[in-house]
Design a protein around this motif. Structure first.
Motif, PDB file in Angstrom:
ATOM      1  N   ALA A 659      11.602  11.877  -3.715  1.00  0.00           N
ATOM      2  CA  ALA A 659      10.557  12.104  -3.239  1.00  0.00           C
ATOM      3  C   ALA A 659       9.289  11.239  -3.873  1.00  0.00           C
ATOM      4  CB  ALA A 659      10.178  13.787  -3.733  1.00  0.00           C
ATOM      5  N   ARG A 660       9.595  10.713  -5.159  1.00  0.00           N
ATOM      6  CA  ARG A 660       8.687   9.740  -5.775  1.00  0.00           C
ATOM      7  C   ARG A 660       8.771   8.486  -5.161  1.00  0.00           C
ATOM      8  NH1 ARG A 660      10.889  12.043 -10.582  1.00  0.00           N
ATOM      9  NH2 ARG A 660      12.410  10.510 -10.872  1.00  0.00           N
ATOM     10  N   LEU A 661      10.024   8.065  -4.580  1.00  0.00           N
ATOM     11  CA  LEU A 661      10.117   6.876  -3.851  1.00  0.00           C
ATOM     12  C   LEU A 661       9.354   6.744  -2.522  1.00  0.00           C
ATOM     13  CD1 LEU A 661      13.987   6.041  -3.925  1.00  0.00           C
ATOM     14  CD2 LEU A 661      11.892   4.695  -5.160  1.00  0.00           C
ATOM     15  N   HIS A 662       9.035   7.922  -1.817  1.00  0.00           N
ATOM     16  CA  HIS A 662       8.720   8.022  -0.613  1.00  0.00           C
ATOM     17  C   HIS A 662       6.983   8.272  -0.866  1.00  0.00           C
ATOM     18  CE1 HIS A 662      11.670   8.325   2.427  1.00  0.00           C
ATOM     19  NE2 HIS A 662      12.201   9.302   1.866  1.00  0.00           N
ATOM     20  N   ARG A 663       6.677   8.926  -1.913  1.00  0.00           N
ATOM     21  CA  ARG A 663       5.051   8.960  -2.541  1.00  0.00           C
ATOM     22  C   ARG A 663       4.711   7.363  -3.013  1.00  0.00           C
ATOM     23  NH1 ARG A 663       6.499  13.858  -4.888  1.00  0.00           N
ATOM     24  NH2 ARG A 663       5.333  15.609  -3.421  1.00  0.00           N
ATOM     25  N   ALA A 664       5.507   6.766  -3.644  1.00  0.00           N
ATOM     26  CA  ALA A 664       4.971   5.363  -4.014  1.00  0.00           C
ATOM     27  C   ALA A 664       4.965   4.425  -2.793  1.00  0.00           C
ATOM     28  CB  ALA A 664       6.130   4.795  -4.762  1.00  0.00           C
ATOM     29  N   ALA A 665       5.958   4.645  -1.595  1.00  0.00           N
ATOM     30  CA  ALA A 665       5.708   3.874  -0.545  1.00  0.00           C
ATOM     31  C   ALA A 665       4.471   4.333   0.132  1.00  0.00           C
ATOM     32  CB  ALA A 665       6.855   4.046   0.355  1.00  0.00           C
ATOM     33  N   ALA A 666       4.068   5.376   0.422  1.00  0.00           N
ATOM     34  CA  ALA A 666       2.840   6.035   1.061  1.00  0.00           C
ATOM     35  C   ALA A 666       1.598   5.456   0.239  1.00  0.00           C
ATOM     36  CB  ALA A 666       2.843   7.501   0.922  1.00  0.00           C
ATOM     37  N   ASP A 667       1.618   5.429  -0.905  1.00  0.00           N
ATOM     38  CA  ASP A 667       0.488   4.760  -1.689  1.00  0.00           C
ATOM     39  C   ASP A 667       0.455   3.232  -1.182  1.00  0.00           C
ATOM     40  OD1 ASP A 667      -0.095   7.033  -3.056  1.00  0.00           O
ATOM     41  OD2 ASP A 667       1.150   6.759  -4.746  1.00  0.00           O
ATOM     42  N   ARG A 668       1.523   2.478  -1.227  1.00  0.00           N
ATOM     43  CA  ARG A 668       1.357   1.209  -0.972  1.00  0.00           C
ATOM     44  C   ARG A 668       0.826   0.895   0.270  1.00  0.00           C
ATOM     45  NH1 ARG A 668       6.525   1.223  -3.816  1.00  0.00           N
ATOM     46  NH2 ARG A 668       7.593   1.133  -1.634  1.00  0.00           N
ATOM     47  N   LEU A 669       1.370   1.636   1.436  1.00  0.00           N
ATOM     48  CA  LEU A 669       0.706   1.614   2.855  1.00  0.00           C
ATOM     49  C   LEU A 669      -0.549   1.801   2.971  1.00  0.00           C
ATOM     50  CD1 LEU A 669       3.638   3.476   4.593  1.00  0.00           C
ATOM     51  CD2 LEU A 669       3.178   0.972   5.052  1.00  0.00           C
TER      52      LEU A 669
END
Length: 693
Positions: A659-669
């Motif tokens: 879940a943390r990985l996906h949130r970090a990817a969303a923040d970068r996008l």
């Protein structure tokens, strides 16, 4: 010389609102020292509330009463100009009587005043709601309001701020009975010295000085009325070889009309003399200007009415202004002239002598010219090389605008006259085809330059006009379209039940016209209104009816959208099985259409339903499929939103690291998209309205 014509009373046509802080040009003013002193003293006079020991609950009202042509508006403007510095929120102006003498509706004036102070008002709101909003807008302001040509006390009372820090200067024919603490300052004729000073502004001082007795006699023949004196001065200016005594003799020779009120006879004589001295084409143009919407005219209006070139019309307007027949509007009005309200009845009397067919033809020419200008105003906003721009290039130079900014300025300065032209065309009854074209052109121009949302109040009134024509002429297709547009505006402003009634009426009209688009649109809109009211069963029923029609007509984009709307309603209702089937049907429809972003959004909603239904593993798989679609579509914000949904689902499934990985990817996008100035996230919510709406 023409600037001094402001002493003619500007009563009558139309209405105008000036934004706070605007400083209209000050013009020559004569006399009225006693009246100005009384009005200034009246501001500080204790009212009944003060004498009773209570604070005043409302703005003080100063009333200037007098007949049209007495200079009452000029006096009000002089007073307002002197007092304006003491009011930090500026001066607002509104005219409360139409050119024909009908009172301007309170809701229209209140909306104009709200617009002037930058306060939005919902489209279609009634007089009571707008009056309340107006009082709220002035609750913490210190403003000066000039209400010109008030028809009655009720009109003024509805616009009064509940704030003693504001001041209202009202202009009317007589007392405003019903408004407390108002003492009218009655305006009569000018004193001899002031009247002669006004004449000198037109005729020069030599002819006045060599025969002062004739000048005094002239002021008496004019009754001291500024309007009559201005016309007399204009006649002297146009006849430099004539003496003041010559003018006196001519005025005495004119017979009085015994059926005309005695107070109006001096102005009627001065008008008759000045009008007879005009060349035939100028006189014809002048009487046709009584047809100008809200009494405002420019070169195009005069050209169309008279059937001459724009340059010739502009020359005539300048000549008429120099003779005192017209007022030159403020510089920001871009070449507009106003017909004084006191002269309109006299001009209409002259126009009645023309053949009715010629008058109607002149009015039709004016409206047709307005349509062409509006089409040009709209076309200039279209992309280069578009069909509209190619048609624009073929128009005469006088009908083209230099660019969108010039067209926008023209639209802003002409808006009151354009809206009035639409009302006049509809009210005429014999020009309904032209009226419909005019209304459509105004709608397109306003939407192109201001946006449909910002122009919604004006569009609401225009759609009401179309509805009136459609009902009068028995045009069910146009009636359905107007009802749908009005229903949409009602729905946007929270009047859902009123919108529902309009949508049902539109459905009946669409069926009568055998118009499949109107019928389908109306059924979908009825469903949307029920959805807004929380009646999920009826919403689903109407969406289902609309979907059946779209399926029968093989309208695939509409089918996909309606499957989505059904899915949303069933989700709200808690019928997750039905909701999931509809969202999957919507996703399949978007996939067949090649709409990858739409496919991704539909899958995203399907994943949401699966999550609500307690099936997190299926929700995770569907969401992953949606992520791949969004990545294929290169829809960055949608991809980020789906990554966040994946993260939430993974948290529920007990996988916080993923879940943390996906949130970090969303923040970068999102950070990348924000740096590049991407589209706001709200643009990627699943739309619940038709793309055609």
């Amino acid at each position: 010389m023409t600037d001094q014509a402001v002493d003619i009373d500007g009563d009558g046509p139309g209405r105008e609102a000036v934004r706070p802080g605007a400083q209209p040009g000050r013009r020559a003013f004569h006399g009225r020292a006693r009246e100005l002193k009384e009005l200034r003293a009246d501001i500080a006079r204790a009212g009944l509330d003060t004498l009773a020991g209570r604070p005043s609950p409302r703005a003080r009202v100063l009333l200037i009463a007098g007949r049209p042509g007495s200079g009452r508006t000029a006096l009000a403007e002089e007073l307002v100009g002197d007092l304006a510095r003491g009011y930090r929120d500026g001066v607002l102006r509104a005219r409360l009587t139409e050119p024909g003498g009908e009172p301007v509706p309170v809701e229209r004036t209140a909306r104009d005043l709200l617009t002037a102070v930058g306060v939005a008002a919902p489209a279609g709101a009634g007089a009571e709601e707008l009056s309340e909003r107006l009082r709220g807008a002035f609750a913490d302001r210190r403003a000066l309001m000039l209400l010109d040509d008030a028809a009655d006390a009720e009109q003024v009372d509805a616009l009064l701020p509940d704030n003693p820090a504001c001041l209202v200067v009202a202009v009317a024919k007589g007392p405003l009975t019903g408004i407390p603490d108002v003492r009218p300052c009655t305006v009569g004729g000018l004193d001899a010295k002031s009247a002669i000073g006004l004449l000198e502004g037109y005729a020069g001082s030599v002819r006045i000085t060599v025969d002062p007795q004739a000048a005094e006699t002239l002021t008496e023949l004019c009754g001291g009325q500024p309007a009559a004196l201005v016309l007399a001065g204009g006649w002297l200016a146009a006849h430099p070889m004539s003496s003041v005594a010559d003018l006196d003799k001519r005025l005495r020779a004119l017979p009085d009309d015994p059926e005309r009120p005695a107070a109006d006879r001096a102005l009627a004589r001065a008008f008759a003399l000045a009008y007879e001295a005009l060349p035939g084409p100028a006189a014809r143009t002048l009487r046709l200007l009584s047809l100008a919407p809200v009494g405002l005219a420019d070169g195009h209006t005069a050209s169309a009415l008279a059937g001459c070139s724009v340059s010739a019309a502009e020359s005539v307007l300048e000549r008429l202004a120099a003779a005192g027949f017209l007022h030159r509007e403020r510089p920001e009005s871009d070449g507009q002239y106003r017909v004084p309200g006191c002269l309109l009845p006299l001009l209409r009397e002259e126009l009645e002598r023309d053949r009715p067919a010629e008058t109607q033809l002149a009015q039709a020419r004016m409206l047709e010219r307005t349509v062409r200008l509006l089409q040009s105003c709209h076309a200039v906003t279209e992309p280069e090389g578009s069909p509209a721009r190619r048609r624009l290039a073929g128009l005469p130079r006088a009908l083209r605008f230099d660019g969108p900014e010039a067209a926008g300025r023209w639209l802003a300065t002409r808006q009151p006259a354009l809206l009035a032209a639409a009302r006049i065309a509809v009210a005429d009854g014999d020009l309904d085809t032209l009226a419909r074209r005019l209304v459509a052109a105004v709608v397109r121009a306003l939407a192109a330059h201001r946006g449909a949302e910002a122009a919604a109040p004006e569009l609401y009134g225009l759609h009401q006009l179309v509805l009136g024509v459609a009902e009068r002429r028995g045009l069910p297709r146009e009636r359905a379209a107007a009802l749908l547009n009005l229903g949409d505006l009602d729905a946007r402003t929270g009047r859902t039940r009123e919108a529902l009634a309009r949508y049902r009426a539109a459905l009946d009209a669409g069926r009568q016209a055998n118009d499949p688009y109107a019928v389908g649109r109306a059924m979908e809109s009825v469903g949307g209104a029920h959805q807004e009211l929380g009646d999920w069963a009826r919403a689903a029923d109407w969406y289902g009816r609309a979907l059946a029609q779209r399926l029968a007509r093989d309208e695939r984009a509409d089918q996909a959208r309606l499957y989505g709307r059904l899915g949303a309603v069933h989700t709200y209702e808690g019928r997750y099985g039905e909701a999931l089937r509809n969202w999957r049907a919507a996703a399949a429809g978007y996939r067949r259409l090649g709409d990858v972003s739409g496919h991704a959004r539909a899958l995203s909603e399907a994943a949401r339903v699966q999550e609500y239904a307690g099936r997190p593993e299926e929700s995770l798989r569907t969401c992953e499929e949606a992520v791949e679609c969004a990545r294929t579509a290169r829809d960055v914000r949608l991809l980020a939103a789906l990554q966040l949904r994946l993260a939430d689902t993974l948290d529920r499934l007990g996988d916080p690291a993923a879940a943390r990985l996906h949130r970090a990817a969303a923040d970068r996008l999102l950070e990348t998209e924000d740096r590049q100035g991407g589209t706001p996230a709200s643009a990627y919510e699943i739309r619940s309205a038709s793309a055609k709406d």
